[in-house]
Design a protein around this motif. Structure first.
Motif, short mmCIF file in Angstrom:
data_model
loop_
_atom_site.label_atom_id
_atom_site.label_comp_id
_atom_site.label_asym_id
_atom_site.label_seq_id
_atom_site.Cartn_x
_atom_site.Cartn_y
_atom_site.Cartn_z
N ARG A 26 -44.88 -81.67 34.53
CA ARG A 26 -46.14 -82.39 34.76
C ARG A 26 -46.94 -81.72 35.87
O ARG A 26 -48.17 -81.54 35.74
N ARG A 27 -46.23 -81.34 36.95
CA ARG A 27 -46.93 -80.67 38.04
C ARG A 27 -47.49 -79.32 37.61
O ARG A 27 -48.60 -78.93 38.00
N TRP A 28 -46.68 -78.59 36.80
CA TRP A 28 -47.18 -77.30 36.30
C TRP A 28 -48.43 -77.49 35.45
O TRP A 28 -49.37 -76.70 35.52
N GLU A 29 -48.44 -78.54 34.62
CA GLU A 29 -49.62 -78.80 33.81
C GLU A 29 -50.83 -79.12 34.70
O GLU A 29 -51.94 -78.64 34.44
N GLU A 30 -50.59 -79.93 35.75
CA GLU A 30 -51.68 -80.24 36.67
C GLU A 30 -52.18 -78.99 37.38
O GLU A 30 -53.39 -78.76 37.51
N ASN A 31 -51.18 -78.17 37.85
CA ASN A 31 -51.57 -76.93 38.53
C ASN A 31 -52.30 -75.99 37.58
O ASN A 31 -53.23 -75.28 37.99
N TRP A 32 -51.87 -75.94 36.32
CA TRP A 32 -52.53 -75.06 35.35
C TRP A 32 -53.98 -75.51 35.13
O TRP A 32 -54.89 -74.68 35.04
N LYS A 33 -54.17 -76.83 35.04
CA LYS A 33 -55.54 -77.34 34.92
C LYS A 33 -56.37 -76.96 36.15
O LYS A 33 -57.54 -76.59 36.02
N ARG A 34 -55.72 -77.07 37.33
CA ARG A 34 -56.44 -76.67 38.55
C ARG A 34 -56.79 -75.20 38.53
O ARG A 34 -57.88 -74.79 38.93
N TRP A 35 -55.82 -74.35 38.07
CA TRP A 35 -56.09 -72.92 37.99
C TRP A 35 -57.22 -72.64 37.01
O TRP A 35 -58.08 -71.77 37.26
N GLU A 36 -57.22 -73.34 35.87
CA GLU A 36 -58.30 -73.14 34.91
C GLU A 36 -59.64 -73.54 35.53
O GLU A 36 -60.65 -72.86 35.34
N GLU A 37 -59.64 -74.68 36.26
CA GLU A 37 -60.87 -75.11 36.91
C GLU A 37 -61.31 -74.12 37.98
O GLU A 37 -62.49 -73.77 38.09
N ASN A 38 -60.32 -73.63 38.78
CA ASN A 38 -60.65 -72.63 39.80
C ASN A 38 -61.15 -71.34 39.17
O ASN A 38 -62.07 -70.70 39.70
N GLU A 39 -60.52 -70.96 38.04
CA GLU A 39 -60.97 -69.73 37.36
C GLU A 39 -62.41 -69.90 36.87
O GLU A 39 -63.22 -68.97 36.98
N ARG A 40 -62.71 -71.09 36.32
CA ARG A 40 -64.08 -71.34 35.87
C ARG A 40 -65.05 -71.26 37.04
O ARG A 40 -66.12 -70.64 36.94
N ARG A 41 -64.65 -71.86 38.19
CA ARG A 41 -65.53 -71.81 39.36
C ARG A 41 -65.68 -70.39 39.89
O ARG A 41 -66.76 -69.98 40.30
N TRP A 42 -64.55 -69.64 39.85
CA TRP A 42 -64.62 -68.24 40.31
C TRP A 42 -65.56 -67.43 39.42
O TRP A 42 -66.31 -66.57 39.90
N ARG A 43 -65.47 -67.69 38.12
CA ARG A 43 -66.38 -66.98 37.21
C ARG A 43 -67.81 -67.34 37.49
O ARG A 43 -68.69 -66.45 37.53
N GLU A 44 -68.10 -68.62 37.69
CA GLU A 44 -69.45 -69.04 38.02
C GLU A 44 -69.90 -68.41 39.34
O GLU A 44 -71.03 -67.92 39.45
N TRP A 45 -68.98 -68.45 40.32
CA TRP A 45 -69.32 -67.86 41.62
C TRP A 45 -69.55 -66.36 41.49
O TRP A 45 -70.48 -65.81 42.09
N PHE A 46 -68.69 -65.71 40.66
CA PHE A 46 -68.84 -64.26 40.48
C PHE A 46 -70.16 -63.93 39.81
O PHE A 46 -70.87 -62.98 40.22
N GLU A 47 -70.53 -64.71 38.79
CA GLU A 47 -71.81 -64.47 38.14
C GLU A 47 -72.97 -64.70 39.10
O GLU A 47 -73.94 -63.92 39.12
N THR A 48 -72.85 -65.78 39.91
CA THR A 48 -73.89 -66.04 40.90
C THR A 48 -73.97 -64.91 41.92
O THR A 48 -75.06 -64.44 42.28
N TRP A 49 -72.79 -64.50 42.41
CA TRP A 49 -72.76 -63.42 43.40
C TRP A 49 -73.26 -62.11 42.80
O TRP A 49 -73.99 -61.36 43.45
N LYS A 50 -72.90 -61.84 41.54
CA LYS A 50 -73.34 -60.62 40.87
C LYS A 50 -74.86 -60.62 40.75
O LYS A 50 -75.52 -59.60 41.00
N LYS A 51 -75.42 -61.78 40.35
CA LYS A 51 -76.87 -61.87 40.24
C LYS A 51 -77.52 -61.67 41.61
O LYS A 51 -78.53 -60.96 41.75
N PHE A 52 -76.90 -62.32 42.63
CA PHE A 52 -77.44 -62.16 43.98
C PHE A 52 -77.36 -60.70 44.43
O PHE A 52 -78.31 -60.16 45.02
N LEU A 53 -76.22 -60.05 44.12
CA LEU A 53 -76.05 -58.66 44.51
C LEU A 53 -77.04 -57.75 43.77
O LEU A 53 -77.63 -56.85 44.37
N ASP A 54 -77.21 -58.02 42.47
CA ASP A 54 -78.19 -57.23 41.72
C ASP A 54 -79.59 -57.40 42.30
O ASP A 54 -80.34 -56.43 42.46
#
Length: 250
Positions: free
Chosen positions: A92-120
């Motif tokens: 159960r904890r692994w499933e919760e952590n996996w969901k958190r990792w997926e959420e963090n990965e989604r946020r990282w991707r959004e942040w990366f796209e934002t940062w990439k646009k800012f950098l460009d």
């Protein structure tokens, strides 16, 4: 009582008579064999009883071991059930952590796209700003060089007249045999090679001396190197004057 009845009574009641009759009839060996059989059977029964008692002890020992093993299995089963509960909890904890990792990965991707646009955008802005600053710097450099050239020409021409010399020509941004000279002033007696720098350095003095040497190799007149600038350090000025360079500071 007849003879038959008497005979039967003696067989029942008189053991000696029975044995005598048995001997006469040839049954004594049979009786002896029966006795031996009974003795052997008794011995066998005792041996079997001993074996059964031994087997009973073994069965009791085995039963005790089975009870101990059963207790161990029950304990192990409890541990397995506990481990199973832990695994379920961990899962159960692994499933919760996996969901958190997926959420963090989604946020990282959004942040990366934002940062990439800012950098460009930043790189585009920097490139544009650098290009503009470069043009501005070139413009300011040209204006500064023209202004300083005018200042040094006014002072240098006054010194030339005071020395009784006549100016033959004056050329800004002269190309003297592939060498760029900011200001070239030629009199009837000498040639002045002027280097214009806002903040001259030691290496600029060396470059000026090299240009003066090239010019000197193409003329019979003495060549005078001249350095002018606004922010001329004491060390640079002392070094230039020590090399025979005229220094004009504005």
């Amino acid at each position: 009582m007849g003879l038959k009845e008497e005979f039967l009574r003696l067989l029942r009641e008189d053991e000696e008579f029975r044995l005598a009759v048995a001997g006469l009839l040839g049954l004594d060996e049979i009786l002896k064999e029966l006795r031996r059989l009974r003795e052997d059977f008794t011995t066998f029964v005792k041996a079997e009883e001993e074996r059964w008692r031994e087997n009973e002890k073994r069965w009791e020992e085995n039963w005790r071991r089975w009870e101990e093993n059963n207790k161990r299995w029950e304990e192990n089963w409890k541990r397995w059930e506990e481990n199973e509960r832990r695994w379920e909890e961990n899962n159960r904890r692994w499933e919760e952590n996996w969901k958190r990792w997926e959420e963090n990965e989604r946020r990282w991707r959004e942040w990366f796209e934002t940062w990439k646009k800012f950098l460009d955008d930043y790189l585009a802005f920097k490139e544009d700003t650098t290009r503009r600053l470069s043009r501005l710097e070139e413009g300011l450099g040209a204006v500064t060089e023209a202004l300083f050239s005018r200042y040094v020409w006014e002072d240098l021409s006054a010194d030339i007249r005071a020395a009784g010399e006549l100016v033959v020509r004056r050329v800004r941004n002269a190309d003297f045999d592939g060498v760029d000279v900011d200001l070239l002033v030629e009199t009837d007696k000498r040639i002045f090679v002027v280097e214009v720098k806002v903040r001259p350095r030691i290496e600029d003095v060396g470059a000026l001396l090299a240009k003066a040497e090239v010019v000197a190799g193409k003329t019979n007149k003495p060549v005078v190197p001249v350095l002018t600038g606004a922010l001329v350090g004491r060390e640079v000025e002392a070094y230039a004057r020590g090399k025979g360079v005229l220094v004009y500071v504005y």
